[in-house]
Design a protein around this motif. Structure first.
Motif, PDB file in Angstrom:
ATOM      1  N   ALA B  85      23.477 101.008   8.265  1.00  0.00           N
ATOM      2  CA  ALA B  85      22.419 101.247   9.256  1.00  0.00           C
ATOM      3  C   ALA B  85      21.213 101.923   8.609  1.00  0.00           C
ATOM      4  O   ALA B  85      20.069 101.685   8.997  1.00  0.00           O
ATOM      5  CB  ALA B  85      22.959 102.112  10.390  1.00  0.00           C
ATOM      6  N   ARG B  88      19.670  99.024   6.715  1.00  0.00           N
ATOM      7  CA  ARG B  88      19.538  97.928   7.676  1.00  0.00           C
ATOM      8  C   ARG B  88      18.904  96.642   7.130  1.00  0.00           C
ATOM      9  O   ARG B  88      17.846  96.198   7.630  1.00  0.00           O
ATOM     10  CB  ARG B  88      18.811  98.385   8.938  1.00  0.00           C
ATOM     11  CG  ARG B  88      17.465  99.028   8.752  1.00  0.00           C
ATOM     12  CD  ARG B  88      16.949  99.533  10.087  1.00  0.00           C
ATOM     13  NE  ARG B  88      17.762 100.687  10.536  1.00  0.00           N
ATOM     14  CZ  ARG B  88      17.607 101.329  11.687  1.00  0.00           C
ATOM     15  NH1 ARG B  88      16.705 100.928  12.541  1.00  0.00           N
ATOM     16  NH2 ARG B  88      18.373 102.359  11.994  1.00  0.00           N
ATOM     17  N   VAL B 127      22.809 101.002  13.803  1.00  0.00           N
ATOM     18  CA  VAL B 127      22.696  99.549  13.621  1.00  0.00           C
ATOM     19  C   VAL B 127      21.772  99.027  14.721  1.00  0.00           C
ATOM     20  O   VAL B 127      22.005  99.288  15.911  1.00  0.00           O
ATOM     21  CB  VAL B 127      24.081  98.864  13.711  1.00  0.00           C
ATOM     22  CG1 VAL B 127      23.940  97.339  13.622  1.00  0.00           C
ATOM     23  CG2 VAL B 127      25.003  99.377  12.611  1.00  0.00           C
ATOM     24  N   THR B 154      25.628  93.931  14.128  1.00  0.00           N
ATOM     25  CA  THR B 154      27.083  94.087  14.157  1.00  0.00           C
ATOM     26  C   THR B 154      27.601  93.436  15.431  1.00  0.00           C
ATOM     27  O   THR B 154      27.089  93.709  16.526  1.00  0.00           O
ATOM     28  CB  THR B 154      27.492  95.577  14.114  1.00  0.00           C
ATOM     29  OG1 THR B 154      27.133  96.122  12.840  1.00  0.00           O
ATOM     30  CG2 THR B 154      28.998  95.739  14.295  1.00  0.00           C
TER      31      THR B 154
END
Lengths: 170, 190
Positions: B85, B88, B127, B154
């Motif tokens: 994250a 990213r 995320v 995700t």
């Protein structure tokens, strides 16, 4: 902070001369200059990890991509990475260049570092990981190049232990 | 929803991606659908499939990378979710088959079976795009959106705790590893 800037520069130049382009790291006092240099270098991908074992996956991904990488960690981070080393790097023959700050050895004042210092070299030997103790800036670049060469040719992890004499200015 | 049906539903989309799977049922089932040189099966080192996908995605920003993770593996490397994250990468799709169990070692329940919410954890880790899917059509749509999109995604796919009868396949680990790297190098030359 008496972390050696001069030695950190030499080590960083050594990594650059090996064409390392991805560095994974978890902050540790002796590594602060190295991490900052990586972060400030637009040619370098720095990945700040939550736990050192992730670095095995990062380096494997980089290897698949054809990118040379290095892992910066404390010896306790190495200890925390063992399953990744054994069941990924060894199992799949992934080259790893591991630069490990050798805490808990001669001259260590922090009580919490001392047990890790006792077991670092025995564990490296038990894992059959070739390693070399770096204690002089004069030879550091050459050793980094040699370690990187061996990691690539043998397709396995190779460790360099960064000592107090190299990293710390009393 | 069966994981095998999920894999079949998006198999054709995987042709243009680099695919990393965890060990066990996911690896065996994807191979049963059909191995390709752009598939790498991490047959141990639980938790590190997502980290490997992150490394690939950061080094090859023009390649779409798909990771097939599992609840047991992800729970072993929740910190890795925060690392993903943090960076990213737009080209990384992280699919988690959540069967609420460690199926390959006898089906012992994981914490997702008693309330741990991987969707919530992924969102809270940062995320940018997270979804949970419970049927094959939604799964296929979510994966296609992520593969053609440009945001770290995700996808938690809730699947039944059912898998193949065996996990050892005739593809050797090293053969897979060398073929995968060679395939990527050939893409770079093309």
């Amino acid at each position: 902070m008496p972390v050696s800037l001069a030695s950190s520069k030499v080590i960083y130049e050594g990594l650059k001369e090996c064409d390392v382009r991805l560095v994974s790291a978890l902050p540790e006092t002796w590594l602060v200059h190295l991490i900052r240099m990586t972060d400030e270098d637009p040619e370098m991908i720095l990945v700040r990890l939550a736990k050192e074992e992730e670095g095995v996956g990062l380096s494997a991904g980089a290897h698949f991509a054809g990118v040379k990488s290095a892992m910066l960690m404390q010896n306790h981070g190495f200890l925390a990475s063992i399953n990744g080393i054994v069941s990924f790097a060894h199992l799949y023959k992934i080259p790893l260049l591991m630069l490990i700050s050798y805490r808990g050895s001669l001259g260590e004042r922090d009580p919490w570092q001392t047990q890790g210092g006792n077991v670092t070299e025995p564990v490296l030997r038990a894992l059959r990981i070739p390693y070399f103790v770096l204690d002089a800036p004069e030879t550091a670049k050459k050793r980094i190049r040699q370690a990187q060469t061996l990691a690539e040719s043998s397709m396995q992890p190779v460790a360099l232990l960064l000592t107090r004499d190299l990293m710390w200015e009393e | 929803m069966l994981r095998l049906d999920c894999l079949r539903s998006i198999y054709s989309e995987l042709e243009r991606c680099l695919v990393i799977t965890i060990m066990g049922a996911v690896a065996a089932e994807l191979q049963s659908v059909g191995h390709r040189p752009n598939f790498f099966y991490l047959q141990h080192a639980m938790g590190l499939a997502s980290s490997t996908g992150l490394g690939l995605a950061l080094c090859l920003p023009d390649q779409k990378v798909v990771v097939f993770d599992g609840d047991g593996s992800l729970l072993m490397n929740l910190g890795g979710l925060s690392t993903m994250a943090r960076y990213r990468p737009k080209n990384l799709v992280h699919v988690v088959f959540d069967n609420e169990s460690l199926l390959s070692v006898g089906g012992f329940p994981t914490a997702t079976g008693t309330g741990t919410d991987l969707d919530g954890i992924a969102r809270a880790a940062g995320v940018p795009r997270v979804s949970t899917v419970r049927d094959v059509e939604s799964f296929a749509n979510a994966v296609k959106d992520a593969v053609y999109g440009s945001e770290l995604t995700t996808i938690i796919a809730k699947v039944e705790a059912k898998g193949p009868s065996g996990y050892v396949t005739d593809l050797s680990l090293l053969e897979n590893r060398f073929q995968f790297r060679r395939h990527i190098q050939s893409l770079k030359r093309a």
